[in-house]
Design an enzyme around this catalytic site. Structure first.
Site, PDB file in Angstrom:
ATOM      1  N   ASP A 175       0.552  64.842  91.540  1.00 19.08           N
ATOM      2  CA  ASP A 175      -0.175  65.496  90.439  1.00 19.08           C
ATOM      3  C   ASP A 175      -1.671  65.616  90.720  1.00 19.08           C
ATOM      4  OD1 ASP A 175      -1.032  62.882  90.142  1.00 19.08           O
ATOM      5  OD2 ASP A 175      -0.709  62.808  87.984  1.00 19.08           O
ATOM      6  N   HIS A 198       3.917  53.111  93.153  1.00 15.70           N
ATOM      7  CA  HIS A 198       3.754  53.734  94.467  1.00 15.70           C
ATOM      8  C   HIS A 198       3.609  52.727  95.602  1.00 15.70           C
ATOM      9  CE1 HIS A 198      -0.406  53.030  93.277  1.00 15.70           C
ATOM     10  NE2 HIS A 198      -0.323  53.949  92.331  1.00 15.70           N
ATOM     11  N   GLN A 242      12.566  56.330  96.338  1.00 13.29           N
ATOM     12  CA  GLN A 242      12.029  54.987  96.271  1.00 13.29           C
ATOM     13  C   GLN A 242      13.043  54.093  95.571  1.00 13.29           C
ATOM     14  OE1 GLN A 242       8.820  55.994  92.849  1.00 13.29           O
ATOM     15  NE2 GLN A 242       8.808  53.854  93.455  1.00 13.29           N
ATOM     16  N   LYS A 257      -3.050  63.671  84.205  1.00 13.42           N
ATOM     17  CA  LYS A 257      -2.415  62.529  83.546  1.00 13.42           C
ATOM     18  C   LYS A 257      -2.061  62.819  82.097  1.00 13.42           C
ATOM     19  CE  LYS A 257      -2.937  60.066  87.242  1.00 13.42           C
ATOM     20  NZ  LYS A 257      -1.753  59.861  88.127  1.00 13.42           N
ATOM     21  N   ASN A 277       6.139  61.257  94.364  1.00 11.12           N
ATOM     22  CA  ASN A 277       6.668  62.235  93.417  1.00 11.12           C
ATOM     23  C   ASN A 277       7.703  61.605  92.491  1.00 11.12           C
ATOM     24  OD1 ASN A 277       6.810  65.028  92.536  1.00 11.12           O
ATOM     25  ND2 ASN A 277       8.861  65.059  93.423  1.00 11.12           N
ATOM     26  N   GLY A 278       7.435  60.373  92.072  1.00 10.35           N
ATOM     27  CA  GLY A 278       8.416  59.677  91.245  1.00 10.35           C
ATOM     28  C   GLY A 278       8.096  59.651  89.769  1.00 10.35           C
TER      29      GLY A 278
END
Length: 500
Positions: free
Chosen positions: A249, A219, A189, A388, A113-114
């Site tokens: 997403d 990721h 992260q 996207k 979720n970054g």
């Protein structure tokens, strides 16, 4: 923005040994980087935050050193060793057991979720964007896991790996679920410094520098972040043995008991969900057999002279959905032995001020080579539903899907098994323009193909069927009126309509 905004109530990261300078190239680059990182560490007054940041920069220095070493050696992919996976390395979803699983109580779910969604003009977390019924991606994810826990009578925790870009939005949304049947853990992260392309050293002068000086390193950082934060150890202490990772997403990435049971039965330490390529997926990473080892191959790693072959669906028929299943005991074993050397992706960008920078990133799927009995599962396309861009957003917001306890389910009235092809032009690239140009999302249940270019606006209760192409030439504006039905039409100029 401080790097460690919530150091006490989030999971603390392990402290590494002092940084050591390794210069594999014989030049000053590694030493210069080490000096710059030491300088950045000294800009942090709080001792605890300084130790945490130091550990993070040690990991970054290791990545940078390995990048220089590979660059100095001139290491490139040997295309002659690249082979499509053997049949037994990619298992069709239809062959999986359908008997249920007892392993659900040992499962945890992690969402990457970054991401900012900068390609859509978003300044915050993409997962905070509303999808349907005023619910965001995060709302739907929480509902999915909550329903799983209720229906299966288990306690599957939800982990959210945020970045410094998305942490604030994420915490704001999930705090309303404090008393629901899902345990939510957030952890950050890494935050790495962007490098000037000509010198390969950071341009940040302090950890307080703005977001433009930093980046989340992809990721692939999920394994380091899980280990360093202590989340991995905590999951194991709670009896969790399996982890399902996917992008926040991708609304098609829901827990599937058939895949979990297959993982248990085959004693696989790592599974990657792949799906068949279409024309829009040609640049997606794919699984290959490289000199007898399963590996993930990304376009950035392919020699330029072989890129056309890589993009061909004739040889490489599948691509990585980034839905990954990992044995946590095996992951802990790998990390305790020194971690992983994931393939480095050098990502060049140009900042708004014109400076050319480099970001060193890694992909989570490339960890597959580190695990025993790792293989791919060829899953239905419905498990890959990412957003996207605004064309993707139009699809998931449309009447093709209905919401069912957090899941997007294909409307039974949709007569076609495939999704329509939607191509929105540059006027719709930005989320603000997207919202402005659609008074209401059109009904597209019977749509095959939609192309929209130019200055176009849609009214309310518009229906699109078959193939619809709308082209507004430069200097023109097209307004699709309320209640309009377009079926197999080319619309151009001043609402000139041609039947297709």
């Amino acid at each position: 923005m401080p790097l460690f905004k919530h150091p006490m109530r989030r999971f603390r990261r392990r402290v590494a040994k002092p940084m050591t300078t390794i210069d594999p190239t014989g030049g000053p680059t590694s030493k210069a980087l080490s000096n710059e990182l030491d300088r950045l560490v000294r800009t942090i007054p709080d001792p605890h935050s300084k130790k945490l940041f130091h550990a993070e920069m040690q990991t970054f220095l290791d990545l940078h050193t390995r990048y220089l070493l590979e660059k100095a050696k001139g290491e490139v992919l040997d295309w002659q060793k690249v082979c499509a996976p053997a049949a037994e390395q990619i298992i069709p979803y239809e062959h999986l057991p359908n008997t249920g699983t007892l392993a659900m109580k040992k499962l945890a779910v992690l969402k990457v979720n970054g991401g900012l969604g900068s390609t859509m003009g978003l300044a915050g977390a993409k997962s905070a964007l509303e999808v349907q019924n005023d619910l965001t991606f995060l709302d739907l994810i929480v509902q999915q896991v909550e329903h799983l826990n209720t229906s299966e009578r288990v306690e599957v925790p939800l982990l959210l790996m945020t970045s410094f870009n998305t942490e604030e939005d994420t915490l704001r949304i999930v705090k309303k679920y404090a008393n629901r049947n899902v345990k939510i853990t957030t952890f950050n992260q890494s935050r790495y410094p962007r490098l000037l392309k000509d010198s390969l050293v950071p341009f940040a002068r302090s950890v307080q520098d703005g977001k433009a000086a930093w980046y989340p390193p992809g990721h692939g950082d999920v394994y380091n972040a899980l280990h360093r934060s202590g989340v991995l150890k905590r999951l194991l202490s709670e009896g969790k043995e399996y982890l399902f990772i996917s992008n926040s997403d991708n609304l098609g990435a829901v827990v599937d008991p058939r895949i979990l049971e297959h993982m248990v039965e085959t004693q696989s330490e790592f599974l990657m969900e792949v799906t068949n390529k279409t024309k829009v997926d040609i640049k997606g990473g794919t699984l290959i057999d490289y000199d007898g080892t399963m590996r993930l191959l990304e376009l950035a790693q392919v020699p330029e002279e072989n890129s056309e072959e890589f993009n061909s669906v004739r040889r490489f028929k599948i691509f990585n959905t980034n839905n990954l299943w990992i044995n946590l005991i095996a992951l802990n074993r790998v990390m305790e032995k020194g971690g992983m050397e994931l393939e480095i992706i050098s990502n060049s960008k140009t900042l708004d001020d014109g400076r050319s920078i480099v970001q060193l990133e890694t992909a989570a799927g490339s960890a597959i080579k580190h695990f025993v009995n790792a293989h791919g599962i060829n899953v239905p396309r419905a498990r890959f539903l990412p957003v996207k861009n605004c064309s993707d957003l139009l699809l998931v917001k449309s009447d093709i899907f209905i919401l069912d306890r957090g899941r997007l389910v294909i409307n039974e009235s949709r007569m076609f098994g495939t999704m329509p092809v939607i191509k929105l032009g540059g006027h719709f690239k930005n989320i603000q323009q997207f919202q402005k140009r659609f008074k209401q999302i059109p009904r597209i249940l019977e749509l095959d193909h939609l192309t929209v270019t130019g200055d176009v606006y849609f009214g309310r209760n518009v229906t699109l069927r078959g193939t619809v192409i709308i082209v507004a030439n430069e200097g023109q504006r097209i307004d699709i009126p309320d209640g309009c039905i377009l079926e197999n039409r080319l619309v151009s100029g001043n609402l000139n309509m041609i039947e297709l």
